[in-house]
Design a protein around this motif. Structure first.
Motif, PDB file in Angstrom:
ATOM      1  N   PHE A  29       0.757  -1.014  -0.147  1.00 35.74           N
ATOM      2  CA  PHE A  29      -0.237   0.395  -0.468  1.00 35.74           C
ATOM      3  C   PHE A  29       0.845   1.337   0.140  1.00 35.74           C
ATOM      4  CE2 PHE A  29      -1.801   3.796   2.764  1.00 35.74           C
ATOM      5  CZ  PHE A  29      -3.221   3.785   2.190  1.00 35.74           C
ATOM      6  N   PHE A  30       1.635   1.096   1.058  1.00 36.84           N
ATOM      7  CA  PHE A  30       2.517   2.531   1.071  1.00 36.84           C
ATOM      8  C   PHE A  30       3.299   2.908  -0.035  1.00 36.84           C
ATOM      9  CE2 PHE A  30       1.186   2.643   5.394  1.00 36.84           C
ATOM     10  CZ  PHE A  30       0.463   3.667   5.877  1.00 36.84           C
ATOM     11  N   VAL A  40      -5.967   6.219  -3.744  1.00 30.89           N
ATOM     12  CA  VAL A  40      -5.641   5.622  -2.474  1.00 30.89           C
ATOM     13  C   VAL A  40      -8.092   5.766  -1.865  1.00 30.89           C
ATOM     14  CG1 VAL A  40      -6.519   6.385   0.352  1.00 30.89           C
ATOM     15  CG2 VAL A  40      -3.908   7.233  -0.730  1.00 30.89           C
ATOM     16  N   ILE A  41      -8.636   6.789  -3.062  1.00 30.21           N
ATOM     17  CA  ILE A  41      -9.855   6.744  -2.979  1.00 30.21           C
ATOM     18  C   ILE A  41     -10.760   5.141  -2.468  1.00 30.21           C
ATOM     19  CG2 ILE A  41     -11.511   7.782  -3.997  1.00 30.21           C
ATOM     20  CD1 ILE A  41     -10.860  10.618  -3.483  1.00 30.21           C
ATOM     21  N   LEU A  42      -9.704   4.849  -4.593  1.00 28.11           N
ATOM     22  CA  LEU A  42     -10.482   4.038  -4.925  1.00 28.11           C
ATOM     23  C   LEU A  42     -10.748   3.140  -4.371  1.00 28.11           C
ATOM     24  CD1 LEU A  42      -8.882   4.491  -8.862  1.00 28.11           C
ATOM     25  CD2 LEU A  42     -11.544   4.850  -7.657  1.00 28.11           C
ATOM     26  N   GLY A  46     -13.131   0.195  -3.227  1.00 23.83           N
ATOM     27  CA  GLY A  46     -13.133  -1.042  -2.887  1.00 23.83           C
ATOM     28  C   GLY A  46     -14.138  -2.113  -1.673  1.00 23.83           C
ATOM     29  N   SER A  47     -13.615  -1.128  -0.750  1.00 20.35           N
ATOM     30  CA  SER A  47     -13.550  -1.516   0.646  1.00 20.35           C
ATOM     31  C   SER A  47     -14.492  -1.851   0.662  1.00 20.35           C
ATOM     32  CB  SER A  47     -12.498  -1.389   1.862  1.00 20.35           C
ATOM     33  OG  SER A  47     -11.565  -1.424   1.352  1.00 20.35           O
ATOM     34  N   PHE A  48     -15.564  -0.745   1.081  1.00 19.29           N
ATOM     35  CA  PHE A  48     -17.057  -0.463   0.991  1.00 19.29           C
ATOM     36  C   PHE A  48     -17.253  -1.335   0.187  1.00 19.29           C
ATOM     37  CE2 PHE A  48     -21.008   1.721  -0.136  1.00 19.29           C
ATOM     38  CZ  PHE A  48     -21.027   1.513   1.043  1.00 19.29           C
ATOM     39  N   VAL A 118      -5.894  -2.034  -7.564  1.00 20.73           N
ATOM     40  CA  VAL A 118      -6.589  -1.600  -6.315  1.00 20.73           C
ATOM     41  C   VAL A 118      -7.432  -1.573  -5.544  1.00 20.73           C
ATOM     42  CG1 VAL A 118      -6.863   1.249  -5.512  1.00 20.73           C
ATOM     43  CG2 VAL A 118      -4.556   0.587  -6.931  1.00 20.73           C
ATOM     44  N   GLY A 119      -8.900  -1.803  -6.483  1.00 21.58           N
ATOM     45  CA  GLY A 119      -9.907  -2.416  -5.989  1.00 21.58           C
ATOM     46  C   GLY A 119      -9.589  -3.581  -5.498  1.00 21.58           C
TER      47      GLY A 119
END
Length: 255
Positions: A29-30, A40-42, A46-48, A118-119
């Motif tokens: 991630f970092f 980061v928003i994507l 995806g987590s949501f 990322v997703g």
């Protein structure tokens, strides 16, 4: 006064399990996402989507009593549901693709792979958090440095370490599934979608072996089976993303 941790042994064990399970994805991630705010928003989005799929599966499991007695049916229903929400996530990104192209400044197809990566990371992080929270809580309790095998307890002393590696594998499986799924929809190669769903079902169903074998003696073999599946999918994912033998040689400067 010298600082002293209460329940020092369980606390250190918990830190160790958490580092094994979550440090690789944290480093990824970092190293690959944190520097790009839109990614980061994507990831959060995806987590949501994964969380909504998980909650919907839990609600259905509660309101349909037969699922209580047969976890196999719950898994067969839950894995495709998660992939359906992965499709909804893909459709959401598709609707704002022109905005993402402007923000990223990249109009090449590689941008699609990065979005899928990322997703998938977002799905994996949330899946790992939900899967590992019980293990973290149990390992932090007093007297749980190891769980002894006995006739009364169905849990072996390898419970924590096998669960830790399963969480780690599950996170990276979601990344692979995300890349393969997005590429399949973009190129209309729907056989890849079938592979994603079947491997997701296989990875989930194999964990149920522990329910039918006392003492969780099959747990290490379940971890090995999922690790082999991850390695195969990683190779397929790299090939899908365009990595070739020549690319590997260039990456490692092999002459």
């Amino acid at each position: 006064k010298r600082f002293c941790l209460p329940n020092k042994m369980p606390a250190l064990a918990t830190i160790g399990y958490a580092l094994i399970a979550y440090s690789p994805i944290t480093a990824l991630f970092f190293g690959t996402v944190a520097s790009y705010p839109h990614e980061v928003i994507l990831l959060i989005l995806g987590s949501f989507f994964y969380l909504v799929a998980f909650l919907l599966t839990a609600i259905i499991w509660v309101i349909i009593p037969p699922l209580w007695r047969n976890p196999v049916i719950a898994v067969i229903f839950g894995a495709p549901l998660q992939e359906f929400f992965r499709f909804l996530y893909y459709r959401t990104l598709k609707r704002v693709d022109h905005l993402l192209q402007v923000v990223s400044g990249d109009s090449t197809y590689k941008r699609k792979h990065k979005q899928a990566y990322v997703g998938g990371m977002g799905f994996g992080i949330m899946a790992g958090a939900l899967s590992g929270i019980n293990m973290i809580i149990l390992s932090a309790s007093s007297g749980t440095a190891g769980l002894a095998i006995n006739e009364q307890s169905p849990i072996s002393d390898s419970f924590f370490i096998t669960t830790t590696f399963m969480v780690l594998i599950q996170i990276f499986l979601h990344i692979c599934w995300g890349v393969l799924y997005f590429d399949a929809i973009e190129k209309r190669q729907y056989w890849k979608v079938v592979i994603v769903i079947l491997t997701h079902l296989a990875a989930s169903l194999v964990t149920l072996v522990n329910l039918y074998i006392p003492g969780q003696s099959a747990a290490p073999y379940v971890v090995i089976a999922n690790a082999v599946l991850l390695l195969v999918l990683m190779g397929f994912t790299f090939w899908t993303a365009g990595l070739s033998i020549s690319g590997i040689r260039y990456l490692f400067r092999i002459r």
